[in-house]
Design an enzyme around this catalytic site. Structure first.
Site, PDB file in Angstrom:
ATOM      1  N   HIS A  23       0.806  -1.333  -0.080  1.00 29.28           N
ATOM      2  CA  HIS A  23       0.113   0.064   0.044  1.00 29.28           C
ATOM      3  C   HIS A  23       0.837   1.175  -0.044  1.00 29.28           C
ATOM      4  O   HIS A  23       2.085   1.150   0.475  1.00 29.28           O
ATOM      5  CB  HIS A  23      -0.813  -0.010   1.222  1.00 29.28           C
ATOM      6  CG  HIS A  23      -2.038   0.854   1.273  1.00 29.28           C
ATOM      7  ND1 HIS A  23      -1.443   2.308   1.607  1.00 29.28           N
ATOM      8  CD2 HIS A  23      -3.261   0.982   0.991  1.00 29.28           C
ATOM      9  CE1 HIS A  23      -2.921   2.936   1.915  1.00 29.28           C
ATOM     10  NE2 HIS A  23      -3.799   2.170   1.535  1.00 29.28           N
ATOM     11  N   ASP A  68       2.943  -4.590   8.125  1.00 32.33           N
ATOM     12  CA  ASP A  68       1.549  -3.901   7.981  1.00 32.33           C
ATOM     13  C   ASP A  68       0.651  -4.631   7.978  1.00 32.33           C
ATOM     14  O   ASP A  68       0.100  -5.424   7.139  1.00 32.33           O
ATOM     15  CB  ASP A  68       1.844  -3.066   6.594  1.00 32.33           C
ATOM     16  CG  ASP A  68       0.352  -2.323   6.147  1.00 32.33           C
ATOM     17  OD1 ASP A  68      -0.281  -2.217   7.114  1.00 32.33           O
ATOM     18  OD2 ASP A  68       0.361  -1.640   5.210  1.00 32.33           O
ATOM     19  N   GLN A 111      -4.893  -4.908   7.226  1.00 35.47           N
ATOM     20  CA  GLN A 111      -5.947  -5.951   6.668  1.00 35.47           C
ATOM     21  C   GLN A 111      -6.062  -7.253   7.482  1.00 35.47           C
ATOM     22  O   GLN A 111      -6.760  -7.837   7.840  1.00 35.47           O
ATOM     23  CB  GLN A 111      -5.796  -6.150   5.153  1.00 35.47           C
ATOM     24  CG  GLN A 111      -5.593  -5.089   4.163  1.00 35.47           C
ATOM     25  CD  GLN A 111      -6.975  -4.705   4.051  1.00 35.47           C
ATOM     26  OE1 GLN A 111      -8.184  -5.227   4.613  1.00 35.47           O
ATOM     27  NE2 GLN A 111      -7.364  -3.291   3.797  1.00 35.47           N
ATOM     28  N   LYS A 114     -10.396  -0.274  10.216  1.00 37.36           N
ATOM     29  CA  LYS A 114     -10.553  -1.608   9.479  1.00 37.36           C
ATOM     30  C   LYS A 114     -11.111  -2.872  10.565  1.00 37.36           C
ATOM     31  O   LYS A 114     -11.315  -4.094   9.865  1.00 37.36           O
ATOM     32  CB  LYS A 114      -9.428  -2.154   8.509  1.00 37.36           C
ATOM     33  CG  LYS A 114      -9.094  -0.660   7.865  1.00 37.36           C
ATOM     34  CD  LYS A 114      -8.029  -1.153   6.581  1.00 37.36           C
ATOM     35  CE  LYS A 114      -7.365  -0.003   6.199  1.00 37.36           C
ATOM     36  NZ  LYS A 114      -7.943   0.300   4.600  1.00 37.36           N
ATOM     37  N   CYS A 144      -4.770   2.396  -3.648  1.00 33.72           N
ATOM     38  CA  CYS A 144      -3.588   2.947  -3.124  1.00 33.72           C
ATOM     39  C   CYS A 144      -2.153   1.996  -3.341  1.00 33.72           C
ATOM     40  O   CYS A 144      -1.587   1.686  -2.418  1.00 33.72           O
ATOM     41  CB  CYS A 144      -3.472   3.312  -1.442  1.00 33.72           C
ATOM     42  SG  CYS A 144      -5.057   4.351  -1.286  1.00 33.72           S
TER      43      CYS A 144
HETATM   44  N1  PMP Z   1      -1.839  -0.752   4.661  1.00 34.51           N
HETATM   45  C1  PMP Z   1      -2.909  -1.332   4.011  1.00 34.51           C
HETATM   46  C2  PMP Z   1      -2.539  -2.573   3.718  1.00 34.51           C
HETATM   47  C3  PMP Z   1      -4.248  -0.831   3.866  1.00 34.51           C
HETATM   48  O1  PMP Z   1      -5.178  -1.681   3.553  1.00 34.51           O
HETATM   49  C4  PMP Z   1      -4.255   0.517   4.250  1.00 34.51           C
HETATM   50  C5  PMP Z   1      -5.771   1.057   4.075  1.00 34.51           C
HETATM   51  N2  PMP Z   1      -6.118   0.896   3.063  1.00 34.51           N
HETATM   52  C6  PMP Z   1      -3.170   1.042   4.934  1.00 34.51           C
HETATM   53  C7  PMP Z   1      -2.230   0.629   5.214  1.00 34.51           C
HETATM   54  C8  PMP Z   1      -3.589   2.492   5.345  1.00 34.51           C
HETATM   55  O2  PMP Z   1      -4.374   2.634   6.464  1.00 34.51           O
HETATM   56  P1  PMP Z   1      -4.987   3.893   6.978  1.00 34.51           P
HETATM   57  O3  PMP Z   1      -5.320   4.616   5.849  1.00 34.51           O
HETATM   58  O4  PMP Z   1      -6.058   3.563   8.071  1.00 34.51           O
HETATM   59  O5  PMP Z   1      -3.842   4.645   7.924  1.00 34.51           O
END
Ligand code: PMP
Length: 393
Positions: A115, A188, A191, A214, A351
């Site tokens: 991401h 990270d 998910q 999430k 993203c």
């Molecule tokens: N890493 C992953 C794998 C994600 O799916 C996301 C959110 N889509 C993020 C990081 C970023 O999370 P946040 O926008 O809640 O900070």
């Protein structure tokens, strides 16, 4: 999928955001909130509201206890200790904190499926970024990682579960490879934390980043878990109240971790909601949630694989997430037609533009499940895809 599995999980009725029979298949973007989390936030913002850590009156002392209890609940969800858990604004801020504050900046090994929030912070903080490729079925290629890693790498930062492909990292092997060259490893877990059992102590990782929203909790809060010895060796990255020990104009000393990284009045209400969400998920059990979502993934992938106008991305054993493309239909058009039928999916680059480049597409359609998803959501999605095909001919 057995109805026994379904009935053990949270019922749609627990989630006011799903009222009216909405088929919400975008839980990887953000999950709907159970009533218990909403109630916890409402009480914290209303009846129980006061600041934390500084008040001498009973309400503030009670709020401080509730705030620190939330830290314990969130830490317990991932098998960590509360003093190892730093509250942040979300996973993005957690990764930025680490990228900026980790004292041994050098080379970081990322992967093609990361991401943007696990790419850009490292670039901005001045790390040398190397990129581990993927296997043909969309997993991080750990054989390639082994060949790429050198003693110049001080960090490996991989998604535990991909937000596009749902691929689950082989964490024990990734940890072993990182540690073999003396690097630390950040997962990270944005998910993963809502989809697979996580036990940071057993996994042996060094840092773990995730967001509450999430995980069926509120927005505006997340966490960086880190091993105590590593957090203690990291300097603060933002200054302000609550993170100090003693301030003079000549010299300031800092509080121990995790407070050292929590400058300013914290997101009190959100932290309490985060704790309630962690309890809710622990109560249902991530093993059961994972099995439930895996059954839905298998069902959806089998149906989509039957169609010759659909390309499926990612491995068959993905965690709760199915990305696909439909011949001759832009994912945004598909998403709009599905929305007309009360089905919400995500369409876009998610993203993860380097991953889109790798897949050779500008965007994918992504259906992602939550613990409240069921066969009716899969059926509604399939009906919407059929309707789209008729419209596009
Ligand atoms: N890493 C992953 C794998 C994600 O799916 C996301 C959110 N889509 C993020 C990081 C970023 O999370 P946040 O926008 O809640 O900070």
């Amino acid at each position: 999928m057995s109805t026994a599995t379904l009935s053990r999980l949270g019922s749609k009725a627990d989630f006011p955001g799903l009222a009216g029979g909405w088929h919400y298949l975008d839980s990887a973007a953000t999950a709907q909130k159970p009533q218990g989390v909403i109630d916890a936030c409402t009480a914290a913002l209303g009846r129980d509201y006061a600041t934390v850590h500084r008040g001498v009156y009973a309400r503030s002392a009670d709020m401080t206890l509730a705030f620190e209890a939330a830290r314990e609940k969130v830490a317990a969800l991932i098998g960590g200790q509360p003093q190892e858990l730093v509250f942040t604004r979300g996973a993005t801020e957690a990764i930025n904190l680490l990228a900026y504050s980790y004292p041994h900046k050098g080379r970081v090994l990322l992967s093609t499926l990361e991401h943007h929030s696990n790419i850009v912070p490292w670039q901005l903080a001045g790390w040398q970024v190397d990129v581990c490729p993927l296997t043909a079925d969309g997993r991080i290629d750990l054989d390639a990682a082994e060949a790429m890693l050198t003693t110049e790498h001080t960090m490996v930062a991989f998604a535990h579960v991909s937000n596009v492909l749902g691929s689950i990292l082989d964490v024990p092997r990734a940890v072993e490879l990182a540690h073999k060259v003396g690097a630390k490893i950040l997962l990270d877990g944005c998910q993963a934390v809502a989809r697979v059992p996580v036990d940071v102590a057993a996994l042996g990782c060094d840092f773990y980043a995730f967001s509450a929203h999430k995980l069926y909790g509120p927005t505006g809060i997340g966490a960086l878990w880190g091993r105590s010895d590593l957090l203690d060796a990291m300097p603060p990255w933002q200054g302000g109240g609550a993170m100090i020990d003693r301030v003079t104009f000549e010299r300031t000393t800092f509080a121990p971790a995790p407070q050292r990284f929590e400058a300013g009045t914290p997101a009190i209400v959100e932290a309490i909601g985060f704790g309630a969400a962690a309890d809710y998920v622990r109560g249902l059990g991530l093993t059961a949630i994972h099995a439930h979502e895996a059954a839905l993934v298998a069902q959806l992938r089998a149906e989509l694989a039957r169609r010759n106008d659909i390309t499926l991305f990612g491995p068959a054993d993905s965690a709760g997430i199915v990305s696909f493309a439909m011949d001759g239909v832009h994912p945004h058009d598909l998403g709009t037609i599905l929305d007309d039928g009360g089905v919400a999916i995500r369409a876009g680059h998610h993203c993860a533009q380097p991953l889109m480049d790798h897949l050779g597409v500008a965007a994918t359609a992504r259906a992602s499940f939550g613990l409240y998803s069921d066969e009716s959501d899969v059926a509604a999605l399939l009906a919407g895809i059929e309707r789209t095909r008729r419209i596009f001919g």
